[in-house]
Design a protein around this motif. Sequence first.
Motif, PDB file in Angstrom:
ATOM      1  N   VAL A 255       3.342 -45.940 -40.313  1.00  0.00           N
ATOM      2  CA  VAL A 255       3.772 -44.976 -39.299  1.00  0.00           C
ATOM      3  C   VAL A 255       2.533 -44.339 -38.672  1.00  0.00           C
ATOM      4  O   VAL A 255       1.561 -44.039 -39.360  1.00  0.00           O
ATOM      5  CB  VAL A 255       4.673 -43.904 -39.942  1.00  0.00           C
ATOM      6  CG1 VAL A 255       5.011 -42.807 -38.930  1.00  0.00           C
ATOM      7  CG2 VAL A 255       5.945 -44.553 -40.476  1.00  0.00           C
TER       8      VAL A 255
ATOM      9  N   LEU B 168       4.647 -37.009 -35.255  1.00  0.00           N
ATOM     10  CA  LEU B 168       5.290 -38.318 -35.406  1.00  0.00           C
ATOM     11  C   LEU B 168       5.202 -38.836 -36.840  1.00  0.00           C
ATOM     12  O   LEU B 168       6.017 -39.654 -37.268  1.00  0.00           O
ATOM     13  CB  LEU B 168       4.639 -39.354 -34.487  1.00  0.00           C
ATOM     14  CG  LEU B 168       4.914 -39.245 -32.988  1.00  0.00           C
ATOM     15  CD1 LEU B 168       4.284 -40.418 -32.259  1.00  0.00           C
ATOM     16  CD2 LEU B 168       6.408 -39.176 -32.704  1.00  0.00           C
TER      17      LEU B 168
ATOM     18  N   VAL C 257       8.334 -38.946 -39.501  1.00  0.00           N
ATOM     19  CA  VAL C 257       9.542 -39.724 -39.343  1.00  0.00           C
ATOM     20  C   VAL C 257       9.806 -40.579 -40.599  1.00  0.00           C
ATOM     21  O   VAL C 257       8.883 -40.911 -41.333  1.00  0.00           O
ATOM     22  CB  VAL C 257       9.407 -40.601 -38.068  1.00  0.00           C
ATOM     23  CG1 VAL C 257       8.598 -41.840 -38.354  1.00  0.00           C
ATOM     24  CG2 VAL C 257      10.755 -40.920 -37.475  1.00  0.00           C
TER      25      VAL C 257
ATOM     26  N   PRO D 289      10.035 -43.734 -42.535  1.00  0.00           N
ATOM     27  CA  PRO D 289       9.534 -45.089 -42.292  1.00  0.00           C
ATOM     28  C   PRO D 289      10.585 -46.166 -42.523  1.00  0.00           C
ATOM     29  O   PRO D 289      10.433 -47.299 -42.069  1.00  0.00           O
ATOM     30  CB  PRO D 289       8.381 -45.233 -43.293  1.00  0.00           C
ATOM     31  CG  PRO D 289       8.630 -44.211 -44.344  1.00  0.00           C
ATOM     32  CD  PRO D 289       9.387 -43.089 -43.691  1.00  0.00           C
TER      33      PRO D 289
ATOM     34  N   PHE E 203      14.717 -41.149 -31.341  1.00  0.00           N
ATOM     35  CA  PHE E 203      13.306 -41.225 -31.753  1.00  0.00           C
ATOM     36  C   PHE E 203      12.441 -40.969 -30.523  1.00  0.00           C
ATOM     37  O   PHE E 203      12.924 -40.967 -29.390  1.00  0.00           O
ATOM     38  CB  PHE E 203      12.996 -42.584 -32.382  1.00  0.00           C
ATOM     39  CG  PHE E 203      13.216 -43.748 -31.465  1.00  0.00           C
ATOM     40  CD1 PHE E 203      12.194 -44.235 -30.659  1.00  0.00           C
ATOM     41  CD2 PHE E 203      14.470 -44.351 -31.383  1.00  0.00           C
ATOM     42  CE1 PHE E 203      12.409 -45.300 -29.799  1.00  0.00           C
ATOM     43  CE2 PHE E 203      14.688 -45.418 -30.515  1.00  0.00           C
ATOM     44  CZ  PHE E 203      13.659 -45.894 -29.718  1.00  0.00           C
TER      45      PHE E 203
ATOM     46  N   GLY F  25       5.938 -44.544 -31.296  1.00  0.00           N
ATOM     47  CA  GLY F  25       7.002 -44.005 -32.131  1.00  0.00           C
ATOM     48  C   GLY F  25       7.774 -45.105 -32.860  1.00  0.00           C
ATOM     49  O   GLY F  25       8.650 -44.831 -33.677  1.00  0.00           O
ATOM     50  N   GLY F  26       7.464 -46.360 -32.541  1.00  0.00           N
ATOM     51  CA  GLY F  26       8.100 -47.482 -33.220  1.00  0.00           C
ATOM     52  C   GLY F  26       9.211 -48.142 -32.424  1.00  0.00           C
ATOM     53  O   GLY F  26       9.860 -49.065 -32.908  1.00  0.00           O
TER      54      GLY F  26
ATOM     55  N   TRP G 230      14.095 -50.183 -32.913  1.00  0.00           N
ATOM     56  CA  TRP G 230      13.256 -49.078 -33.410  1.00  0.00           C
ATOM     57  C   TRP G 230      12.998 -49.230 -34.900  1.00  0.00           C
ATOM     58  O   TRP G 230      13.926 -49.369 -35.684  1.00  0.00           O
ATOM     59  CB  TRP G 230      13.948 -47.733 -33.136  1.00  0.00           C
ATOM     60  CG  TRP G 230      13.261 -46.561 -33.786  1.00  0.00           C
ATOM     61  CD1 TRP G 230      11.946 -46.233 -33.719  1.00  0.00           C
ATOM     62  CD2 TRP G 230      13.886 -45.568 -34.618  1.00  0.00           C
ATOM     63  NE1 TRP G 230      11.701 -45.092 -34.443  1.00  0.00           N
ATOM     64  CE2 TRP G 230      12.872 -44.650 -35.000  1.00  0.00           C
ATOM     65  CE3 TRP G 230      15.198 -45.345 -35.054  1.00  0.00           C
ATOM     66  CZ2 TRP G 230      13.134 -43.550 -35.823  1.00  0.00           C
ATOM     67  CZ3 TRP G 230      15.460 -44.247 -35.865  1.00  0.00           C
ATOM     68  CH2 TRP G 230      14.443 -43.362 -36.234  1.00  0.00           C
ATOM     69  N   SER G 231      11.724 -49.280 -35.253  1.00  0.00           N
ATOM     70  CA  SER G 231      11.296 -49.213 -36.649  1.00  0.00           C
ATOM     71  C   SER G 231       9.916 -48.576 -36.624  1.00  0.00           C
ATOM     72  O   SER G 231       9.007 -49.098 -35.968  1.00  0.00           O
ATOM     73  CB  SER G 231      11.249 -50.623 -37.259  1.00  0.00           C
ATOM     74  OG  SER G 231      10.677 -50.558 -38.550  1.00  0.00           O
ATOM     75  N   PRO G 232       9.734 -47.438 -37.315  1.00  0.00           N
ATOM     76  CA  PRO G 232       8.536 -46.618 -37.078  1.00  0.00           C
ATOM     77  C   PRO G 232       7.211 -47.227 -37.523  1.00  0.00           C
ATOM     78  O   PRO G 232       6.165 -46.838 -37.010  1.00  0.00           O
ATOM     79  CB  PRO G 232       8.814 -45.340 -37.864  1.00  0.00           C
ATOM     80  CG  PRO G 232      10.296 -45.313 -38.070  1.00  0.00           C
ATOM     81  CD  PRO G 232      10.704 -46.748 -38.173  1.00  0.00           C
TER      82      PRO G 232
ATOM     83  N   SER H 107       5.471 -51.771 -33.060  1.00  0.00           N
ATOM     84  CA  SER H 107       6.414 -51.757 -34.181  1.00  0.00           C
ATOM     85  C   SER H 107       6.414 -53.111 -34.896  1.00  0.00           C
ATOM     86  O   SER H 107       6.696 -54.151 -34.291  1.00  0.00           O
ATOM     87  CB  SER H 107       7.822 -51.454 -33.668  1.00  0.00           C
ATOM     88  OG  SER H 107       8.750 -51.556 -34.734  1.00  0.00           O
TER      89      SER H 107
END
Lengths: 309, 309, 309, 309
Positions: free
Chosen positions: B24, B31, B34, B36, B60, B262-263, B278-280, B288
């Motif tokens: 992350v 940020l 968040v 993970p 996110f 932010g992923g 989305w994956s951080p 990402s």
Amino acid sequence: MPNLDDVVREIADEMRQRTDRGAVASYIPELARVDPGAFGLAVIDADGRAAVGGDADVPFSIQSISKVFTLTLALGMVGDRLWRRVGREPSGSPFNSIVQLERESGVPRNPFINAGAIAVTDLILSRHQPREALGEILRFMQFLAQDSSIVIDEAVAASEQRTGFRNAALANYMRSFGVIDGPVEYTLGVYYHHCAIAMTCRQLATAGRFLAHSGRDPSTGHLVVQAERAKRINAVMLTCGHYDGSGEFAYRVGLPGKSGVGGGILAVAPGRASIAVWSPGLDAAGNSHLGRIALEALTRRMGWSIFGG
Amino acid sequence: MPNLDDVVREIADEMRQRTDRGAVASYIPELARVDPGAFGLAVIDADGRAAVGGDADVPFSIQSISKVFTLTLALGMVGDRLWRRVGREPSGSPFNSIVQLERESGVPRNPFINAGAIAVTDLILSRHQPREALGEILRFMQFLAQDSSIVIDEAVAASEQRTGFRNAALANYMRSFGVIDGPVEYTLGVYYHHCAIAMTCRQLATAGRFLAHSGRDPSTGHLVVQAERAKRINAVMLTCGHYDGSGEFAYRVGLPGKSGVGGGILAVAPGRASIAVWSPGLDAAGNSHLGRIALEALTRRMGWSIFGG
Amino acid sequence: MPNLDDVVREIADEMRQRTDRGAVASYIPELARVDPGAFGLAVIDADGRAAVGGDADVPFSIQSISKVFTLTLALGMVGDRLWRRVGREPSGSPFNSIVQLERESGVPRNPFINAGAIAVTDLILSRHQPREALGEILRFMQFLAQDSSIVIDEAVAASEQRTGFRNAALANYMRSFGVIDGPVEYTLGVYYHHCAIAMTCRQLATAGRFLAHSGRDPSTGHLVVQAERAKRINAVMLTCGHYDGSGEFAYRVGLPGKSGVGGGILAVAPGRASIAVWSPGLDAAGNSHLGRIALEALTRRMGWSIFGG
Amino acid sequence: MPNLDDVVREIADEMRQRTDRGAVASYIPELARVDPGAFGLAVIDADGRAAVGGDADVPFSIQSISKVFTLTLALGMVGDRLWRRVGREPSGSPFNSIVQLERESGVPRNPFINAGAIAVTDLILSRHQPREALGEILRFMQFLAQDSSIVIDEAVAASEQRTGFRNAALANYMRSFGVIDGPVEYTLGVYYHHCAIAMTCRQLATAGRFLAHSGRDPSTGHLVVQAERAKRINAVMLTCGHYDGSGEFAYRVGLPGKSGVGGGILAVAPGRASIAVWSPGLDAAGNSHLGRIALEALTRRMGWSIFGG
């Protein structure tokens, strides 16, 4: 949908009338002799029909376009191990830059800048003696283009070899990092010779069909490379095929393509067509000036951009 | 053709089980908090049906994905004059590099590296006061996402502003060349705020639909940008949307896409779908890690690569 | 004023006891065999008296120290026209960097980085065939050192030639810009051979006396170069003689000096002495680690820094 | 030995007649107003006698020459810990380059390029509030020059602050790496103000005497810095004092020196004299064109080069 034959004819006419033609490459003496007014275009669609215009049957020096085919051949020989020696990111610098090599331990950014293509040639030489390697490359081109009359222009190869100090610098530099293994002069010799292959637009468009059709030549049914690999070669062509003008080519034309300093461009419309264009005058980034304009017109009129309509 | 709902569900399941998640982003303190383990995926097809998986409805920080929308907005305001201030070539260097600016008279290589996006924000400010400009950007996102509840995360914006010395360096550097005009602190303020917009995968995929459908939102029929321009924004996303990992993304995923630190990643399958993932956890290039892997699985299973099947 | 003999003896003793010796150069296989514990120091004062310590009579490979003498010789041949081919600014980069060449049209920054010394050798070759040129360089060294037994270590020269891909890259690169004219392999051959001259500290300090005494060898009265030119060679040694450690050497030692990768350093105390030191272990910038420390001690104790006491 | 007064008078006459004067710096609006025909020269010998010529008593903006004095002051405050934040190698690039910072983790190469001098100012601010720091710097200059009437030209400081975006980029960039600690605007404010100190050649030559005399002002006997440190400041001036023209200055003049964009140069002949020259026109590297020529004439005629006669 407009008629392809009409569109190709229109474009060939329009290009003939343009006076902005860029400058013919002068750093390779032999190439500087070409007629700057030449223009050829050949499109071969999914059914194998060819639409041609202008000097589509005049042979020219394919130069860096050969790198698409040596990459294909080398991937077939060594598989994805190839990517240990060569990256696949755009370089953000001119085709013959050496700066990037110093920053990144001698590993060229992609297989289409000079350094990367030399490293790919060196990989082919890890399996073959120079003469055999060159024979294999030439036979591969003849096979794909379905034309055994294709030859190497020895005068062009000799001309490049005499003046290619910058490529010799790149090769020696990579050799110092162990990115290439073999004798530098062998690698450069094969490199200059495969760049000196002479082909017509029609032959080149024929040779590129496997990239447009999931790795398979639709006319023979022969699987040249796995579909996955064809797709990925197209991706590298899109991001890296026009040196530091790759972004511009994607922005304007919207097709994977590879240019050569002889003024040719091979472009691929996946699922639709294989395209070759030739106009010797180059733009500042070293890509065919009218060639790019012609392809932009073609993709716009045919709605062939991979980025939507 | 596999069923999209099944494919999305499978991918979300597979990603949940993976333990390789990248790191992350830590340089923006806010940020770094968040979870993970979060993973979300939303795909909206040409008919407007959404297939979602995982945390597709968790908001996110979209970060650099906002740059696609500020570019769209700025092109609408100033047209192709925008390209006098910003190039459209891949940079060949990390997202926050300043070296390229020194070499090229302060003109950023493309609108998706930090410098380029700051220059785009500055163009928007040439028409608006900071507060209005920010309002316009936010309303544009709400309009495209069809959700007026979308907000800016002020804590994230403040966190970036406190620690954003490198962006301040980029902005001042461009200001010294006249590439940006306005007060540097205004431009950076708006930039940090639009990067701090918080959205869900579902909202983001909705907002990106015009890029997949020739500039038009198919659900409302509203023309957001000309078809030609949508196509070209996609091209810039393909060549430049993942910083110095753009070649890799094209090679593996084969879709135009834009990542954020932010992923999140917004990807576009022209004519077919708009996709948000989305994956951080990030990879070395700042994109990402699982996001890219999920998109690679999606395009392979659905046959959506723009480079052929 | 302390007694020079005492100071030299003390320093040789101190250096013998130190265990921090740096690393012997390994990239030239033949050089890697040298005894890392060797240390020699020779100082020849204005009256011609020699103060020596340690292995001052053991020959070692002078390597880049030879560049001081080829520069002197080339200036004698072509005069200040030499500076059209080579700059005289510090490079701000390692000894074998190629980046600077790309930025500055192939013109090396100074005659003491590898590229610059290769360009100087090429100038000497513009007047001579390779064999004659090498003979002239060797005779010049023998004459200055007043010792006709000095020879080239052929094994070292051959070792460098086999592995010198990076120098071949530099030479080809300059050749591509026309900064060097002759056949690259001739120039490199002469370059590797003059770098492979083997000398003792005593011989080297003798050979350097003209630089300390306004261009004249005080023992023979022979004018080697004009006073103005000797002064200027010293200036280039000060600013560029230790690659990217030149600032450090000036800061700590305060004398013009030129290092070689064999572990030798020639230093000049204008009006006072010519000094040679040898210790094979190198620091990170490629300069003799103990050699620099010994010279720092010498100038401090003798009050010889050109920057004041 | 020629008579110093005669030599200074001759040089001032010769310079007055020259028409090649370089270009007055235009990037700081306030500096662009200066008379390009001005020329001043002041030499103060070991006995404290001043030989002056031309406009030696006209104040000018000392600009980067102030960096010699802030370096001296900062070394007195934090000692050799200063060198953790700033290197002491020539940069091989222009005075305001940011490329080097990216390559070397934000650590400036030396204290005389802009980035390095900003880092030194930031160190002074670690002990003082901005107003006090500035007061201390100014009092130090007045003390060394033995003239309490020396002031800061507020109009110049304000002019630089308004237009100093490139320096703001450098400062923010270093701040992002933690090389500078304090609020960027404070550091830049103090930096612009100490660069805007106005002094005459006579005052400047007086202020520089401690560097020529082992750290001690011979007229007062006051020890400004340890002899060792004075020597080392001279070394850094020699290798880095003229940006990317430092090699040229050493080659032609052969003295440690520091230039300013206002057209001044402070030079040091260790054991012999402190020298200040002023001519506003600059050469391509940003150093006083006639200033350098005058110093070259001075050292040649007086035999003062530190590189021998």
